[in-house]
Design an enzyme around this catalytic site. Structure first.
Site, PDB file in Angstrom:
ATOM      1  N   ARG A  75      27.595  24.499 -22.414  1.00  0.00           N
ATOM      2  CA  ARG A  75      26.248  24.684 -22.976  1.00  0.00           C
ATOM      3  C   ARG A  75      26.341  25.160 -24.427  1.00  0.00           C
ATOM      4  NH1 ARG A  75      22.755  22.615 -19.020  1.00  0.00           N
ATOM      5  NH2 ARG A  75      23.787  23.036 -17.033  1.00  0.00           N
ATOM      6  N   ASP A  76      25.490  24.609 -25.268  1.00  0.00           N
ATOM      7  CA  ASP A  76      25.401  25.066 -26.653  1.00  0.00           C
ATOM      8  C   ASP A  76      24.764  26.456 -26.684  1.00  0.00           C
ATOM      9  OD1 ASP A  76      25.305  23.260 -29.583  1.00  0.00           O
ATOM     10  OD2 ASP A  76      24.433  25.278 -29.518  1.00  0.00           O
ATOM     11  N   ASN A 130      27.531  14.439 -35.146  1.00  0.00           N
ATOM     12  CA  ASN A 130      27.362  14.684 -36.576  1.00  0.00           C
ATOM     13  C   ASN A 130      28.712  14.585 -37.274  1.00  0.00           C
ATOM     14  OD1 ASN A 130      24.560  15.263 -36.427  1.00  0.00           O
ATOM     15  ND2 ASN A 130      25.016  17.326 -35.676  1.00  0.00           N
ATOM     16  N   VAL A 173      31.085  22.400 -36.895  1.00  0.00           N
ATOM     17  CA  VAL A 173      32.347  22.655 -36.174  1.00  0.00           C
ATOM     18  C   VAL A 173      33.187  21.388 -36.261  1.00  0.00           C
ATOM     19  CG1 VAL A 173      33.419  23.264 -33.983  1.00  0.00           C
ATOM     20  CG2 VAL A 173      31.219  24.292 -34.609  1.00  0.00           C
ATOM     21  N   HIS A 230      32.542  16.383 -31.305  1.00  0.00           N
ATOM     22  CA  HIS A 230      31.733  16.765 -30.143  1.00  0.00           C
ATOM     23  C   HIS A 230      30.509  15.883 -30.064  1.00  0.00           C
ATOM     24  CE1 HIS A 230      30.731  19.298 -33.627  1.00  0.00           C
ATOM     25  NE2 HIS A 230      29.472  19.247 -33.219  1.00  0.00           N
ATOM     26  N   HIS A 271      26.707  15.799 -28.762  1.00  0.00           N
ATOM     27  CA  HIS A 271      25.559  16.583 -28.294  1.00  0.00           C
ATOM     28  C   HIS A 271      24.789  15.754 -27.271  1.00  0.00           C
ATOM     29  CE1 HIS A 271      25.447  19.585 -31.735  1.00  0.00           C
ATOM     30  NE2 HIS A 271      26.091  18.604 -32.341  1.00  0.00           N
TER      31      HIS A 271
END
Ligand code: 5GP
Ligand code: ZN
Length: 113
Positions: free
Chosen positions: A28-29, A86, A95, A99, A101
């Site tokens: 989880r973010d 991104n 970061v 990754h 999202h």
């Protein structure tokens, strides 16, 4: 190497896990931008999508398929969700470990900001 997400994979940094296997980790973010905000990452350290090679094609494919499966588990597959990666400054990457999202739980605007 000082990478936050490598620290999360190695459990040196705490996280709320959603899924783990030999090659992927999902969690989880901590600053969710939607009711569902999960990050799916490869355990292999790759800083940005610019650094992906042909040899990473299957890994990235698995990343997307896992996000698809998690969307189903989270109950958001039918209403819909957004998958975002991104890359670098203009996209707002903060970061530098690739990754994906997984965002959902509300309607989202287009184009993105
Ligand atoms: P980016 O902006 O690079 O595409 O996304 C990085 C994401 O990582 C952001 O959504 C941010 O909230 C999330 N994040 C930053 N630090 C941490 C952390 O320590 N733990 C978790 N779970 N997420 C984090
Ligand atoms: Zn890393």
């Amino acid at each position: 190497m000082d990478c936050l997400f490598c620290g999360i994979i190695e459990k040196r940094v705490p996280s709320t896990p959603v899924y783990e296997d030999e090659r992927l980790y999902a969690f989880r973010d901590t600053n969710p931008q939607a009711p569902v905000h999960i990050l799916v990452i490869p355990k292999k350290h790759v800083p940005t999508t610019n650094h992906l090679g042909e040899e990473d094609a299957e890994l990235i494919g698995k990343l997307v398929l896992k996000a698809r499966d998690l969307a189903s588990e989270e109950g958001i597959a039918e209403k819909g969700y957004r998958l975002v990666m991104n890359c670098n400054e203009w996209a707002g990457q903060t970061v530098f470990h690739v990754h994906l999202h997984l965002l959902s739980g509300r309607a989202m605007g287009w184009p993105p900001g």
